[in-house]
Design a protein around this motif. Sequence first.
Motif, PDB file in Angstrom:
ATOM      1  N   MET A  90       0.814  -1.215   0.000  1.00 16.06           N
ATOM      2  CA  MET A  90       0.000   0.000   0.000  1.00 16.06           C
ATOM      3  C   MET A  90       0.850   1.269   0.000  1.00 16.06           C
ATOM      4  O   MET A  90       0.385   2.341  -0.394  1.00 16.06           O
ATOM      5  CB  MET A  90      -0.909  -0.022   1.232  1.00 16.06           C
ATOM      6  N   ILE A 168      -2.222  -0.247  -6.992  1.00 19.55           N
ATOM      7  CA  ILE A 168      -3.544  -0.543  -6.416  1.00 19.55           C
ATOM      8  C   ILE A 168      -3.931  -1.996  -6.682  1.00 19.55           C
ATOM      9  O   ILE A 168      -4.486  -2.678  -5.814  1.00 19.55           O
ATOM     10  CB  ILE A 168      -4.604   0.424  -6.980  1.00 19.55           C
ATOM     11  N   MET A 171      -2.267  -4.060  -4.230  1.00 23.30           N
ATOM     12  CA  MET A 171      -2.936  -3.941  -2.930  1.00 23.30           C
ATOM     13  C   MET A 171      -4.141  -4.880  -2.850  1.00 23.30           C
ATOM     14  O   MET A 171      -4.334  -5.585  -1.843  1.00 23.30           O
ATOM     15  CB  MET A 171      -3.418  -2.502  -2.716  1.00 23.30           C
TER      16      MET A 171
END
Length: 400
Positions: A90, A168, A171
């Motif tokens: 992240m 992302i 993540m």
Amino acid sequence: MNKEKLWTKDFISITGISFFIFLAFYVLITVLPLYLVGTLHLGTDKVGLVFTVFLLAAILIRPFAGEWVSKYSQKKILIYSAVAFFIATMLYPFATNIGVLLILRVLHGITFGIITTVKGTICAELIPASRRGEGLSYFSLAMCLAMVFGPYIGLNFANIDAYNIAFITCMVISAVNIVLALVIRIPQDSGVNSSSEKGEFSWNDLFDKKAAPFAFATFILACAYSGISAFLPLYAKGLGLVSAASYFFIIYAVFILISRPFTGRWSDQWGAKVIIYPCLLLFALGMFLLSQAHSSAMILLAGAIIGIGYGSVTPVFQTQIISSVEPHRVGIANSLFFNSMDAGMALGAYILGTVAGIAGYGSIYEIGVVLIIIAGLQYFVLTQKKELLRTQSDPSVLNN
């Protein structure tokens, strides 16, 4: 006679965790060099440093992780390391300078080293002993699939400069690991292993001499394979066969997918030697073909042969490393296996890179053939010693 069940919900979950860990790993491996050079405007030396510190952190933490999973709750370690892996992933969009990025890569490497050790240990305990070779072959296929899909996903994002979307995606992938870690059930995971007493530090807690000979063979083979992972694109570029290099890894992965379920099962049925020697011969043949390559067909044929050879022999060696230690030391054995792989890839790439600068890229595959022969001889001597010892202790034992 009915086979013990292999494909349980928990085995599928731990295999899924392995896939998603390495999927995020390979997406980042593909995206980061382009992100560092194109967006952060760093030199190639910094790119190498970013990858080196990650690998070094993973190697250094694994022996301790192997001790932890042998003593404490494996499920808790799995959950905590999955959460830490997610947090590290992240933070990539916020690492906008080399100092912060290096710190992040060290932290991410630590989480990677821990979670790869604990997932391998849990998998070994979930697989029935009679199907260990087969089970580990299926389990290791998850990494092979990630090796195909990860770079494909990463390159597609990098081609449109969608680096934040790539981060992302990693993540989301990492978040799935947390969910799978929460639902998995681990047999006899009581929180603290009663067979391990707390006391003074001992190197024996981080290393197992019984597994070391198999780990050394794994290390030598990884040194040989590092010539492919690190230098094949450059070698192919010099030959004017760049497109063949990209298809090499696809062919390599396809033939791993085809061969591993069979080689793992045959290893369980007829013994590891029946698989290891033919696979080493195929690996050596594939490396020789690479050293003599002058066409795309030769490179792709080498990919298929090496996929069967090296792709099949690594899970068999992992099985032997795990089987050589007591059940409560499986975590230590797993850390030794993965560190042998990583250290071999790192050291091999460095040494072979130096050789390539002097004698050309083709020479590193010729050296690879020699390394494979050395690994085969070392394994032969090891197994002969083991058979001699077993025969002396029990003359009725004829097979290893």
